[in-house]
Design an enzyme around this catalytic site. Structure first.
Site, PDB file in Angstrom:
ATOM      1  N   PHE A  53     -21.014  92.132-112.781  1.00 52.31           N
ATOM      2  CA  PHE A  53     -21.227  92.794-114.060  1.00 52.31           C
ATOM      3  C   PHE A  53     -22.205  91.934-114.856  1.00 52.31           C
ATOM      4  O   PHE A  53     -21.831  90.891-115.408  1.00 52.31           O
ATOM      5  CB  PHE A  53     -19.892  92.945-114.793  1.00 52.31           C
ATOM      6  CG  PHE A  53     -19.958  93.742-116.060  1.00 52.31           C
ATOM      7  CD1 PHE A  53     -20.149  95.111-116.015  1.00 52.31           C
ATOM      8  CD2 PHE A  53     -19.806  93.131-117.298  1.00 52.31           C
ATOM      9  CE1 PHE A  53     -20.202  95.867-117.198  1.00 52.31           C
ATOM     10  CE2 PHE A  53     -19.856  93.867-118.472  1.00 52.31           C
ATOM     11  CZ  PHE A  53     -20.055  95.236-118.416  1.00 52.31           C
ATOM     12  N   GLU A  58     -26.518  87.184-121.672  1.00 56.94           N
ATOM     13  CA  GLU A  58     -27.843  86.569-121.517  1.00 56.94           C
ATOM     14  C   GLU A  58     -27.890  85.257-122.288  1.00 56.94           C
ATOM     15  O   GLU A  58     -27.022  84.998-123.130  1.00 56.94           O
ATOM     16  CB  GLU A  58     -28.923  87.533-122.032  1.00 56.94           C
ATOM     17  CG  GLU A  58     -28.959  88.845-121.266  1.00 56.94           C
ATOM     18  CD  GLU A  58     -30.116  89.758-121.690  1.00 56.94           C
ATOM     19  OE1 GLU A  58     -30.916  89.335-122.551  1.00 56.94           O
ATOM     20  OE2 GLU A  58     -30.206  90.876-121.155  1.00 56.94           O
ATOM     21  N   TRP A  66     -24.103  83.290-117.009  1.00 53.12           N
ATOM     22  CA  TRP A  66     -22.640  83.221-116.909  1.00 53.12           C
ATOM     23  C   TRP A  66     -22.067  84.423-116.138  1.00 53.12           C
ATOM     24  O   TRP A  66     -21.019  84.937-116.489  1.00 53.12           O
ATOM     25  CB  TRP A  66     -21.970  83.124-118.283  1.00 53.12           C
ATOM     26  CG  TRP A  66     -22.684  82.275-119.273  1.00 53.12           C
ATOM     27  CD1 TRP A  66     -23.252  82.678-120.444  1.00 53.12           C
ATOM     28  CD2 TRP A  66     -22.928  80.862-119.182  1.00 53.12           C
ATOM     29  NE1 TRP A  66     -23.831  81.615-121.087  1.00 53.12           N
ATOM     30  CE2 TRP A  66     -23.649  80.492-120.334  1.00 53.12           C
ATOM     31  CE3 TRP A  66     -22.617  79.882-118.229  1.00 53.12           C
ATOM     32  CZ2 TRP A  66     -24.061  79.191-120.577  1.00 53.12           C
ATOM     33  CZ3 TRP A  66     -23.030  78.584-118.475  1.00 53.12           C
ATOM     34  CH2 TRP A  66     -23.730  78.255-119.626  1.00 53.12           C
ATOM     35  N   THR A 112     -20.146  86.173-113.423  1.00 56.89           N
ATOM     36  CA  THR A 112     -19.145  86.016-112.363  1.00 56.89           C
ATOM     37  C   THR A 112     -19.575  86.827-111.145  1.00 56.89           C
ATOM     38  O   THR A 112     -20.029  87.962-111.284  1.00 56.89           O
ATOM     39  CB  THR A 112     -17.768  86.497-112.850  1.00 56.89           C
ATOM     40  OG1 THR A 112     -17.428  85.799-114.044  1.00 56.89           O
ATOM     41  CG2 THR A 112     -16.700  86.254-111.797  1.00 56.89           C
ATOM     42  N   ARG A 130      11.553  64.829-111.536  1.00 57.96           N
ATOM     43  CA  ARG A 130      11.057  63.572-112.109  1.00 57.96           C
ATOM     44  C   ARG A 130      12.204  62.780-112.732  1.00 57.96           C
ATOM     45  O   ARG A 130      12.990  63.302-113.527  1.00 57.96           O
ATOM     46  CB  ARG A 130      10.004  63.887-113.175  1.00 57.96           C
ATOM     47  CG  ARG A 130       9.501  62.683-113.951  1.00 57.96           C
ATOM     48  CD  ARG A 130       8.726  61.727-113.077  1.00 57.96           C
ATOM     49  NE  ARG A 130       8.010  60.750-113.878  1.00 57.96           N
ATOM     50  CZ  ARG A 130       7.375  59.706-113.360  1.00 57.96           C
ATOM     51  NH1 ARG A 130       7.380  59.514-112.056  1.00 57.96           N
ATOM     52  NH2 ARG A 130       6.739  58.858-114.147  1.00 57.96           N
ATOM     53  N   GLY A 156       2.854  64.609-117.679  1.00 62.80           N
ATOM     54  CA  GLY A 156       2.357  63.293-118.063  1.00 62.80           C
ATOM     55  C   GLY A 156       1.101  62.891-117.307  1.00 62.80           C
ATOM     56  O   GLY A 156       0.168  63.675-117.155  1.00 62.80           O
ATOM     57  N   GLY A 157       1.091  61.639-116.826  1.00 62.60           N
ATOM     58  CA  GLY A 157      -0.074  61.117-116.115  1.00 62.60           C
ATOM     59  C   GLY A 157      -0.427  61.942-114.897  1.00 62.60           C
ATOM     60  O   GLY A 157      -1.605  62.174-114.601  1.00 62.60           O
ATOM     61  N   GLU A 192     -15.165  87.975-121.573  1.00 62.38           N
ATOM     62  CA  GLU A 192     -14.813  89.369-121.888  1.00 62.38           C
ATOM     63  C   GLU A 192     -14.428  89.542-123.358  1.00 62.38           C
ATOM     64  O   GLU A 192     -13.589  90.361-123.717  1.00 62.38           O
ATOM     65  CB  GLU A 192     -13.715  89.892-120.952  1.00 62.38           C
ATOM     66  CG  GLU A 192     -14.168  89.933-119.493  1.00 62.38           C
ATOM     67  CD  GLU A 192     -13.167  90.582-118.567  1.00 62.38           C
ATOM     68  OE1 GLU A 192     -12.456  91.503-118.991  1.00 62.38           O
ATOM     69  OE2 GLU A 192     -13.098  90.164-117.405  1.00 62.38           O
TER      70      GLU A 192
END
Length: 377
Positions: free
Chosen positions: A119, A123, A152, A154, A263, A335-336, A359
């Site tokens: 599509f 521009e 841009w 897709t 965790r 976290g990390g 969009e």
């Protein structure tokens, strides 16, 4: 349709995602274009599910489409984005606005994933202000000659066809002088890949059209009637991309929940801390809100409700915000690890941001919503 009928479609698409998409999600995030997956979706009649069976669809409703997009996005937002565009913005567009030749010769190939269509609207000069596009189509000696520069886009790098919005009148006429063409790729098309932050593997590209020839039979809709084609396409696309938002949020939530349950921190599981429980509860509630908005917009479209227009913008605005917020929280919970490339939450976080831009930006959504409020919708 009863929910049991939707469950049949969900079972099929979940099996598909587990077999073909989940294991490839990381490669796609690194830039691999999943053309084989798109073709397999077409074989299931799920690439453009709302099309009638004679054109390669499943004759399904818009909610089915949203559910398919959502399940794909839980594993790979990149695949979901390609599918959403190929279906709602391309296949549906050709079905409703294309010529007899397009419907008979090209549409079944689009639905089967045999050809990819991009599509081509945005521009370098004009993203949100689409009525200001500069790509031009001029009638010379009985044929149209198209020149312009799109950005841009897709699928742009891998497309076989381009749905191109071009100016067919003076710039001052803005949206009243735009025509949409379905242009087959040839040597006149030049593409350059663009490295993007998220939804990688979607072939995002800069596309240039250099004296590309087109005939009247390549026009989608009418000459100078392209604005209606574009707007109708974007409205449906905004509903479909809300499904992508729901899927991204769900995928990030599931990753964060699994991490919190395993965790250990200060001799306790992370999920035993009330703050973690509250965060997960907020995320879950937000996802259910996003689902409701996306599904309701799909329902309004299917019943041809005048309320669809404003709801498509509301759903796009809010689900995008929710996806960004939920993925942010997922990264924080991890976290990390959440900040590392090993984390799927990190991938979802990057992928979510485009939902507030592509969009129609959040700002454009709010502008349109206010205008519709003023009109009494």
């Amino acid at each position: 349709m009863g929910w049991s009928e939707y469950e049949v479609s969900l079972k099929i698409i979940r099996e598909f995602v587990n077999q073909y998409v989940r294991t490839r999600a990381r490669d796609i995030d690194r830039g691999a274009y999943p053309r084989d997956i798109i073709r397999k979706l077409g074989e299931l009649n799920f690439l453009a599910p709302t099309l009638p069976p004679e054109f390669g669809g499943a004759g399904a409703d818009t909610l089915t489409h949203i559910l398919v997009v959502e399940e794909l996005a839980r594993a790979s937002p990149g695949v979901a984005t390609i599918m959403e565009i190929q279906s709602s913005m391309i296949a549906e567009n050709i079905y409703h606005n294309g010529t007899k030749r397009m419907k008979e010769e090209i549409l079944p190939k689009v639905a089967a994933g045999e050809v990819i269509v991009a599509f081509a609207l945005s521009e370098p000069c004009c993203g949100s202000d689409a009525a200001a596009i500069r790509t031009r189509a001029e009638k010379i000696g009985g044929e149209w000659v198209i020149n312009g520069h799109k950005m841009w886009i897709t699928n742009g790098h891998y497309a076989d066809y381009y749905l191109v919005a071009a100016r067919t009148g003076p710039r001052e006429a803005r949206h009243k002088a735009i025509t949409v063409f379905l242009l087959k790729r040839s040597n006149c098309v030049e593409t350059s890949p663009i490295e993007v932050m998220g939804v990688r593997g979607t072939g995002t590209a800069e596309v240039k059209f250099n004296n590309c020839a087109a005939s009247d039979d390549d026009i989608v809709g009418e000459v100078n009637g392209g604005w209606k084609v574009i707007v109708d396409t974007l409205n449906v696309g905004r509903t479909a991309i809300s499904g992508v938002a729901v899927g991204i949020a769900r995928g990030a939530f599931e990753e964060a929940l699994k991490w919190a349950r395993n965790r250990e921190l200060f001799d306790r599981k992370l999920i035993e801390f009330q703050n973690t429980q509250f965060e997960l509860a907020e995320m879950y509630a937000s996802i259910e809100t996003a689902k409701t908005l996306a599904y309701y917009a799909a329902y309004l479209y299917d019943i041809n409700s005048p309320g669809f227009l404003i709801m498509s913008h509301v759903a796009k605005l809010q689900t995008a915000r929710i996806a960004v917020d939920v993925t942010r929280r997922a990264v924080q919970i991890e976290g990390g690890f959440g900040y590392s490339k090993e984390s799927k939450a990190e991938m979802f976080y990057r992928d979510a941001k485009i939902l507030e831009i592509g969009e129609g930006t959040n700002e454009v959504m709010k502008y349109v919503i206010y205008k519709l409020i003023e009109k009494g919708q």
